[in-house]
Design a protein around this motif. Structure first.
Motif, PDB file in Angstrom:
ATOM      1  N   ARG A   1      12.330  -3.940  31.469  1.00  0.00           N
ATOM      2  CA  ARG A   1      10.980  -4.183  30.943  1.00  0.00           C
ATOM      3  C   ARG A   1       9.915  -3.813  31.974  1.00  0.00           C
TER       4      ARG A   1
ATOM      5  N   HIS B   1       9.501  -0.160  31.976  1.00  0.00           N
ATOM      6  CA  HIS B   1       8.677   0.265  30.843  1.00  0.00           C
ATOM      7  C   HIS B   1       7.200   0.159  31.183  1.00  0.00           C
TER       8      HIS B   1
ATOM      9  N   CYS C   1       6.031   2.824  33.541  1.00  0.00           N
ATOM     10  CA  CYS C   1       5.822   4.064  32.789  1.00  0.00           C
ATOM     11  C   CYS C   1       4.475   4.019  32.076  1.00  0.00           C
TER      12      CYS C   1
ATOM     13  N   TYR D   1       5.668  -9.445  28.010  1.00  0.00           N
ATOM     14  CA  TYR D   1       6.638  -8.386  27.742  1.00  0.00           C
ATOM     15  C   TYR D   1       7.928  -8.590  28.529  1.00  0.00           C
TER      16      TYR D   1
ATOM     17  N   LEU E   1      13.020  -3.126  22.082  1.00  0.00           N
ATOM     18  CA  LEU E   1      12.567  -1.856  21.541  1.00  0.00           C
ATOM     19  C   LEU E   1      13.735  -1.114  20.920  1.00  0.00           C
TER      20      LEU E   1
ATOM     21  N   GLY F   1      13.485   2.581  24.460  1.00  0.00           N
ATOM     22  CA  GLY F   1      13.720   1.830  25.684  1.00  0.00           C
ATOM     23  C   GLY F   1      14.269   2.714  26.791  1.00  0.00           C
TER      24      GLY F   1
ATOM     25  N   LEU G   1      11.436   5.062  28.084  1.00  0.00           N
ATOM     26  CA  LEU G   1      10.473   4.363  28.936  1.00  0.00           C
ATOM     27  C   LEU G   1      11.107   3.942  30.259  1.00  0.00           C
ATOM     28  N   GLU G   2      12.391   3.598  30.205  1.00  0.00           N
ATOM     29  CA  GLU G   2      13.083   3.234  31.440  1.00  0.00           C
ATOM     30  C   GLU G   2      13.152   4.434  32.380  1.00  0.00           C
TER      31      GLU G   2
ATOM     32  N   GLY H   1       9.773   4.918  33.840  1.00  0.00           N
ATOM     33  CA  GLY H   1       9.525   4.003  34.942  1.00  0.00           C
ATOM     34  C   GLY H   1      10.216   4.437  36.215  1.00  0.00           C
TER      35      GLY H   1
END
Length: 374
Positions: A18, A21, A24, A278, A285, A290, A293-294, A297
């Motif tokens: 998270r 994310h 990012c 979050y 997600l 997910g 976004l991971e 990040g």
């Protein structure tokens, strides 16, 4: 494609996707902010851009980065009960940010070779004040935040130790003192808005609020949160940026905006609510989103430092796109193109520059009077 050696985001705290994310998201906000102003916004306030405060004032991504830093490192300190090895902590942080920053600094010095002075080497440590070579062009301009971040690293282990010993009240007292110093500096500075925006004096409370959020989570968030918290926090940030766009834009021609005495603090509180809600959200997600976004990040540092180069090249090739009547459509299309290209450059940069140095990091959490290494 996997790396030929494993990469561990941190050996001192369990991996929380998270937070990746959100890193990012912070990088994307800054990227889109630069896309808008470089191609369309002309670095001016745009109070008429209804609903697009997140774009016009997208520099707020820097505030999110700072709040996340405070939250992440305080979470580590809480698990370690404040027992951090100072030297190894600084070694880890240096390995994390200095190699790529040094490359960007070398690029900036090369571009400005004719104006170079020997003392400019000291801007490696002060990329946010004076006349640093990195700030002379957009392609390296984002590096100004690195000095602010690293100065926080220098004092964080002490702040964490005192905050754990004295409780959240210690950080609250420190924030109050900072606000008092801000008031004095605001009255002295000729351009107080820019001073608060770009210095540790103006930004330290954002790190401290991130630390407070971590302490709050450890004490009071005992179960996962409903998605309504995430939506509410996101809407609060969106509304705040709408207000900023109209009433406290960083690009206002007035260099003395009283609202900026408290603006970074208020902004950090809103982002802290986003981080808390979050990070402890009980939902998930879509798996593909997910993972994307991971990955974002993971490469966010490279994405943050290299997107300016992609934008600069795009400006030289495209000028100001007017494919459609609406600048909003044009901005989103250009932003998507810059993002795809920047993502590719950032992935290459991460594999080549960042990842090998990240493997050299170790543990800085002290256990039973000795440091355990992996």
């Amino acid at each position: 494609m996997s790396l030929p050696f494993p990469t561990t985001p941190s050996s001192n705290l369990p991996w929380n996707p998270r937070l990746a994310h959100l890193r990012c998201l912070a990088a994307l906000l800054v990227l889109m902010f630069h896309v808008f102003h470089a191609f369309f916004g002309n670095w001016q306030p745009h109070p008429d851009a209804f609903g697009f405060g997140w774009l016009v004032e997208g520099h707020t991504g820097v505030s999110l980065f700072f709040v996340l830093s405070g939250y992440l490192f305080m979470s580590i300190a809480l698990r370690a009960e404040g027992a951090l090895d100072y030297g190894r902590f600084l070694k880890n942080r240096t390995l994390r940010i200095f190699p790529l920053f040094a490359v960007v600094f070398m690029v900036a010095v090369s571009v400005n070779r004719d104006a170079f002075r020997p003392q400019d080497v000291l801007y490696l440590f002060f990329s946010n004040i004076g006349d640093p070579p990195t700030s002379k062009q957009l392609m390296t301009g984002a590096a100004w935040t690195i000095s602010v971040e690293f100065t926080f690293y220098l004092i964080f282990p002490f702040l964490a130790r005192f905050a754990l010993a004295q409780g959240p009240g210690y950080l609250l007292r420190l924030i109050a003192l900072l606000l008092l110093f801000k008031l004095g500096a605001f009255l002295l500075s000729e351009r107080p808005t820019h001073m608060i925006y770009s210095t540790l004096l103006g930004r330290l409370d954002q790190f401290l609020i991130g630390m407070l959020a971590a302490q709050y989570a450890a004490l009071y968030i005992l179960r996962p949160l409903h998605g309504a918290w995430v939506i509410g926090a996101g809407l609060a940030v969106w509304a705040l940026l709408e207000v900023q766009k109209c009433a406290a834009s960083f690009f206002s021609p007035d260099p003395v905006q009283v609202a900026w005495l408290a603006w970074p603090t208020v902004e950090a509180l809103a982002w802290a609510l986003v981080v808390l809600s979050y990070a402890h959200w009980r939902g998930n997600l879509w798996s593909w989103l997910g993972r994307l976004l991971e990955r974002g990040g993971e490469i966010s540092f490279s994405l943050y430092l290299w997107h300016g180069l992609v934008i600069f090249l795009g400006m030289r090739l495209l000028g100001t796109p007017d494919w459609f009547a609406s600048w909003r459509v044009n901005a989103l299309l250009v932003g998507a193109g810059v993002l795809v290209l920047s993502w590719g450059v950032a992935s290459l940069s991460y594999r080549t520059i960042e990842a090998p140095f990240l493997e050299m990091r170790g543990r800085y959490v002290v256990k039973r009077n000795h440091v355990t290494l992996e």
